[in-house]
Motif scaffolding. Structure first.
Motif, PDB file in Angstrom:
ATOM      1  N   PRO A  78       5.731  23.139  -4.747  1.00 43.01           N
ATOM      2  CA  PRO A  78       4.475  22.615  -4.206  1.00 43.01           C
ATOM      3  C   PRO A  78       4.613  21.154  -3.772  1.00 43.01           C
ATOM      4  O   PRO A  78       5.420  20.396  -4.313  1.00 43.01           O
ATOM      5  N   PHE A  79       3.812  20.777  -2.781  1.00 43.80           N
ATOM      6  CA  PHE A  79       3.892  19.427  -2.237  1.00 43.80           C
ATOM      7  C   PHE A  79       2.536  18.938  -1.778  1.00 43.80           C
ATOM      8  O   PHE A  79       1.630  19.723  -1.510  1.00 43.80           O
ATOM      9  N   LEU A  80       2.446  17.612  -1.717  1.00 41.23           N
ATOM     10  CA  LEU A  80       1.272  16.924  -1.201  1.00 41.23           C
ATOM     11  C   LEU A  80       1.738  16.005  -0.090  1.00 41.23           C
ATOM     12  O   LEU A  80       2.740  15.311  -0.234  1.00 41.23           O
ATOM     13  N   PHE A  81       1.012  15.997   1.019  1.00 40.29           N
ATOM     14  CA  PHE A  81       1.310  15.041   2.067  1.00 40.29           C
ATOM     15  C   PHE A  81       0.635  13.719   1.731  1.00 40.29           C
ATOM     16  O   PHE A  81      -0.522  13.690   1.306  1.00 40.29           O
ATOM     17  N   ILE A  82       1.373  12.626   1.921  1.00 44.47           N
ATOM     18  CA  ILE A  82       0.825  11.283   1.807  1.00 44.47           C
ATOM     19  C   ILE A  82       1.236  10.575   3.088  1.00 44.47           C
ATOM     20  O   ILE A  82       2.419  10.310   3.296  1.00 44.47           O
ATOM     21  N   SER A  83       0.272  10.324   3.961  1.00 41.41           N
ATOM     22  CA  SER A  83       0.630   9.828   5.282  1.00 41.41           C
ATOM     23  C   SER A  83      -0.469   8.966   5.884  1.00 41.41           C
ATOM     24  O   SER A  83      -1.644   9.146   5.570  1.00 41.41           O
ATOM     25  N   LEU A 103      -3.288  13.048   1.316  1.00 42.15           N
ATOM     26  CA  LEU A 103      -3.853  11.763   0.953  1.00 42.15           C
ATOM     27  C   LEU A 103      -3.485  10.767   2.043  1.00 42.15           C
ATOM     28  O   LEU A 103      -2.313  10.649   2.415  1.00 42.15           O
ATOM     29  N   THR A 104      -4.480  10.068   2.572  1.00 41.96           N
ATOM     30  CA  THR A 104      -4.254   9.116   3.652  1.00 41.96           C
ATOM     31  C   THR A 104      -3.891   7.747   3.078  1.00 41.96           C
ATOM     32  O   THR A 104      -4.572   7.250   2.181  1.00 41.96           O
ATOM     33  N   LYS A 105      -2.787   7.183   3.609  1.00 35.72           N
ATOM     34  CA  LYS A 105      -2.381   5.825   3.211  1.00 35.72           C
ATOM     35  C   LYS A 105      -3.179   4.817   4.009  1.00 35.72           C
ATOM     36  O   LYS A 105      -3.443   5.069   5.182  1.00 35.72           O
ATOM     37  N   PRO A 106      -3.541   3.699   3.448  1.00 32.84           N
ATOM     38  CA  PRO A 106      -3.369   3.348   2.042  1.00 32.84           C
ATOM     39  C   PRO A 106      -4.389   4.088   1.180  1.00 32.84           C
ATOM     40  O   PRO A 106      -5.472   4.443   1.641  1.00 32.84           O
ATOM     41  N   PHE A 107      -4.045   4.311  -0.062  1.00 34.82           N
ATOM     42  CA  PHE A 107      -4.921   5.042  -0.966  1.00 34.82           C
ATOM     43  C   PHE A 107      -5.068   4.277  -2.272  1.00 34.82           C
ATOM     44  O   PHE A 107      -4.264   3.403  -2.594  1.00 34.82           O
ATOM     45  N   ARG A 108      -6.108   4.621  -3.006  1.00 33.08           N
ATOM     46  CA  ARG A 108      -6.315   4.023  -4.319  1.00 33.08           C
ATOM     47  C   ARG A 108      -5.520   4.824  -5.347  1.00 33.08           C
ATOM     48  O   ARG A 108      -5.356   6.035  -5.215  1.00 33.08           O
ATOM     49  N   GLU A 109      -5.040   4.152  -6.359  1.00 31.60           N
ATOM     50  CA  GLU A 109      -4.283   4.797  -7.428  1.00 31.60           C
ATOM     51  C   GLU A 109      -5.069   5.958  -8.032  1.00 31.60           C
ATOM     52  O   GLU A 109      -4.534   7.038  -8.251  1.00 31.60           O
ATOM     53  N   LYS A 110      -6.336   5.747  -8.253  1.00 32.80           N
ATOM     54  CA  LYS A 110      -7.201   6.782  -8.837  1.00 32.80           C
ATOM     55  C   LYS A 110      -7.220   8.030  -7.951  1.00 32.80           C
ATOM     56  O   LYS A 110      -7.173   9.156  -8.442  1.00 32.80           O
ATOM     57  N   ASP A 111      -7.255   7.831  -6.628  1.00 42.25           N
ATOM     58  CA  ASP A 111      -7.282   8.967  -5.698  1.00 42.25           C
ATOM     59  C   ASP A 111      -6.006   9.798  -5.787  1.00 42.25           C
ATOM     60  O   ASP A 111      -6.045  11.024  -5.688  1.00 42.25           O
ATOM     61  N   LEU A 112      -4.874   9.131  -5.982  1.00 38.88           N
ATOM     62  CA  LEU A 112      -3.601   9.841  -6.135  1.00 38.88           C
ATOM     63  C   LEU A 112      -3.657  10.789  -7.325  1.00 38.88           C
ATOM     64  O   LEU A 112      -3.281  11.961  -7.224  1.00 38.88           O
ATOM     65  N   PHE A 113      -4.151  10.313  -8.454  1.00 39.83           N
ATOM     66  CA  PHE A 113      -4.157  11.147  -9.656  1.00 39.83           C
ATOM     67  C   PHE A 113      -5.223  12.240  -9.601  1.00 39.83           C
ATOM     68  O   PHE A 113      -5.017  13.334 -10.129  1.00 39.83           O
ATOM     69  N   ILE A 114      -6.329  11.977  -8.934  1.00 46.29           N
ATOM     70  CA  ILE A 114      -7.319  13.044  -8.718  1.00 46.29           C
ATOM     71  C   ILE A 114      -6.694  14.146  -7.865  1.00 46.29           C
ATOM     72  O   ILE A 114      -6.802  15.335  -8.174  1.00 46.29           O
ATOM     73  N   MET A 115      -5.999  13.755  -6.783  1.00 43.00           N
ATOM     74  CA  MET A 115      -5.342  14.725  -5.900  1.00 43.00           C
ATOM     75  C   MET A 115      -4.282  15.513  -6.662  1.00 43.00           C
ATOM     76  O   MET A 115      -4.191  16.736  -6.522  1.00 43.00           O
TER      77      MET A 115
END
Length: 129
Positions: A78-83, A103-115
């Motif tokens: 499994p993978f997540l796009f971060i771009s 997840l769209t860059k730039p992102f908040r740290e909290k958003d990364l862990f929710i995703m």
């Protein structure tokens, strides 16, 4: 996502990749490597199969993160796009690759862990059915 999962970061911007690595490690995740190209990512994946891949779209070399995404699907990784790339053409190609999130860059740290938590829950549910 459970702590201790092995994550591969595929990102060609060193500062972004290193920030991701530090954020993940701070929260107890194992970062098994950083690849700046699809070729590097394939080498790491072959040597040590990651549990998850955080994947940028535009990378060094002639292959994109979307190309790698189709291979990850075949390998059932499994993978997540971060771009930062969100134009319509790229978004259509992303949908076809069937990521567990974007997840769209730039992102908040909290958003990364929710995703990561949402993606992990979806992945675990799909594996049970």
């Amino acid at each position: 996502m459970q702590k201790g999962k092995k994550i591969l970061i595929v990102e060609d911007e060193f500062i972004v990749a290193n920030d991701l690595r530090m954020i993940l490690k701070k929260h107890g995740y194992e970062v098994m490597g950083i690849a700046s190209s699809v070729t590097q990512a394939k080498t790491i994946i072959a040597a040590e199969k990651p549990n998850w891949v955080l994947l940028d779209i535009i990378l060094k070399g002639h292959e994109t993160g979307i190309d790698l995404a189709f291979e990850l699907n075949k390998l059932e990784i499994p993978f997540l796009f971060i771009s930062a790339n969100t134009n319509q053409g790229i978004l259509e190609a992303v949908k076809e690759a069937r990521p567990y999130g974007f997840l769209t860059k730039p992102f908040r740290e909290k958003d990364l862990f929710i995703m990561l938590d949402i993606a992990s829950e979806r992945f675990n549910t799909e594996k049970q059915t």
